[in-house]
Design a protein around this motif. Structure first.
Motif: not given
Length: 456
Positions: A310-334
């Motif tokens: 469940v937590a991995m799905a939430a983290a993957a959602a965060l990385v997906t959003g960071a990838s779309s927004a090209a946000s490196l800090p958010l991407f690294l966090t996720g």
């Protein structure tokens, strides 16, 4: 009791091994098991480093090598495939040759891919040659299966989660360690000296082989065979657990191999900048794997595995959003969160495997079987299952790298791949709930007449 060596040079065999006997464990079992665990970790650690070698070699491959990002993703995917395929024969090699003997042999085999990489690692080498040499590093992935099968037999049931987690976690650390070595080489000598990485590992391989030869033991009672493989393949739990391990270990090894390439391809990092970041996720994921095993020992592997997905799905959602927004800090966090959760899930899923077959052994005893024979059946089946599940799980790393390759070819970003991973984790969490939490688990139902519920 400890038996003397069998006839033959350099062979040391333990004829009687009863880890579930508290007196035996306190008298001699614990000390012997821990000694074998220590040298097993060393060999597996170096095996993982060699297996992930090309995840760092591609950081040295600049424009003069004429390999595009898609080609590099495929280059790091090939060792994953080979490593998955050799895990099954490596599993049964432990019973055929002995855990100590096979550890010596498998450690020595690691010299081949390093020497080959040293020979071809220069501009002008054909891409096909790079693929063939990268495939050789797959033998490092096989070390995991033989090591886990061997260590599984040394420890009592209530210590398996911790022991398997520590063994695998110490092995997994080989991934961030070789990435740190590459960072040091790039930072000190530049990206034009990949052979320095290879040279540092040659003496370590020799050390691992010598350590296994001098300090490890073979267990005579450990006797997997083709029949165990056939029986394991008929078990639905083997395939259910394989899917779950694709989600955990497949994520760990796939992300470990691809992380640096994603940073270079999507966020424009230089080789040095990518190397400064790539080791963090695998390092943390490796360190928390024993935590996953320990939590599973205390709370049940299925419960930990479910919430972890469940937590991995939430983290993957965060990385997906960071990838779309090209946000490196958010991407690294996720992405770091995905590594942490993959490590915990690795420990909890592997704890479930011997637990399932231990429940099957209790069912056999309840049906009138001899207790010692039932325990031997449990060790035999769980050892075989570890090989199959480990092999299928490693294929998850191949799928992840192929998903990245297709994603970057089609869109120039990893966003579609991350969406696919999110969906995969959702499926794994639903599968864990349906098969192991929704109702009491019946372990190994085909092997007994009166199955009993079990917590795994």
């Amino acid at each position: 009791m400890r038996a003397g060596p069998q006839s033959g040079p350099g062979t040391r065999w333990i004829q009687d091994w009863h880890p579930e006997d508290a007196a035996f464990w306190a008298r001699t079992g614990r000390r012997t098991a821990h000694r074998n665990l220590a040298f097993s970790i060393l060999s597996e650690h170096i095996g993982f480093s060699v297996w992930s070698l090309w995840s760092v070699m591609v950081l040295f491959m600049g424009r003069e090598y004429h390999v595009d990002p898609a080609g590099k993703f495929f280059l790091v995917a090939v060792p994953t495939l080979v490593g998955a395929l050799v895990r099954i024969p490596y599993t049964f090699a432990v019973a055929r040759f002995g855990g100590r003997n096979w550890t010596v042999c498998s450690a020595a085999l690691l010299l081949l891919p390093l020497l080959a990489a040293g020979y071809v690692m220069h501009p002008g080498t054909s891409y096909r040659t790079f693929l063939l040499v990268a495939a050789l590093t797959g033998v490092g992935g096989g070390n995991f299966a033989s090591s886990m099968t061997n260590i599984n037999a040394f420890f009592p049931q209530h210590r398996k989660g911790w022991a398997l987690g520590l063994n695998a976690g110490g092995g997994n650390l080989g991934v961030p360690v070789i990435q740190l070595v590459a960072l040091a080489v790039i930072g000190w000598a530049g990206a034009g000296h990949p052979r320095l990485v290879l040279g540092l590992y040659l003496p370590l391989i020799v050390l691992a082989a010598l350590g296994a030869a001098l300090f490890m033991d073979n267990l005579a009672p450990l006797r997997n065979d083709g029949g165990a493989l056939r029986d394991t393949l008929k078990e639905r739990h083997t395939w259910l657990m394989s899917v779950l391990y694709v989600g955990t270990f497949g994520s760990f090894i796939g992300f470990s191999f691809a992380f640096g390439l994603v940073l270079q391809s999507q966020f424009g990092r230089t080789p040095l900048q990518a190397a400064q970041l790539t080791f963090l996720g695998p390092l943390i994921g490796s360190l928390v794997r024993p935590v996953g095993g320990r939590l599973a020992d205390r709370l049940g592997g299925a419960r930990i595995t479910f919430w972890n997905f469940v937590a991995m799905a939430a983290a993957a959602a965060l990385v997906t959003g960071a990838s779309s927004a090209a946000s490196l800090p958010l991407f690294l966090t996720g992405f770091t969160a995905l590594f942490v959760l993959a490590g915990i899930g690795n420990g909890s899923t592997y704890k479930m495997i011997p637990g399932i077959f231990e429940a099957g052994a209790r069912n056999r005893i309840a049906a009138g079987a001899d207790a010692e024979q039932a325990a031997a059946w449990s060790r035999r089946m769980s050892g075989a299952a570890i090989g199959v599940i480990g092999a299928v799980g490693a294929l998850g790393g191949l799928l992840i790298n192929l998903a990245f390759r297709q994603s970057f070819q089609a869109t120039g970003t990893g966003t579609p791949a991350f969406l696919a991973f999110l969906a995969g984790y959702a499926v794994c969490s639903a599968l864990t709930w349906a098969a192991y939490l929704r109702r009491p688990v019946t372990a190994a139902p085909t092997a007994v007449e009166t199955p009993a519920p079990a917590r795994v």
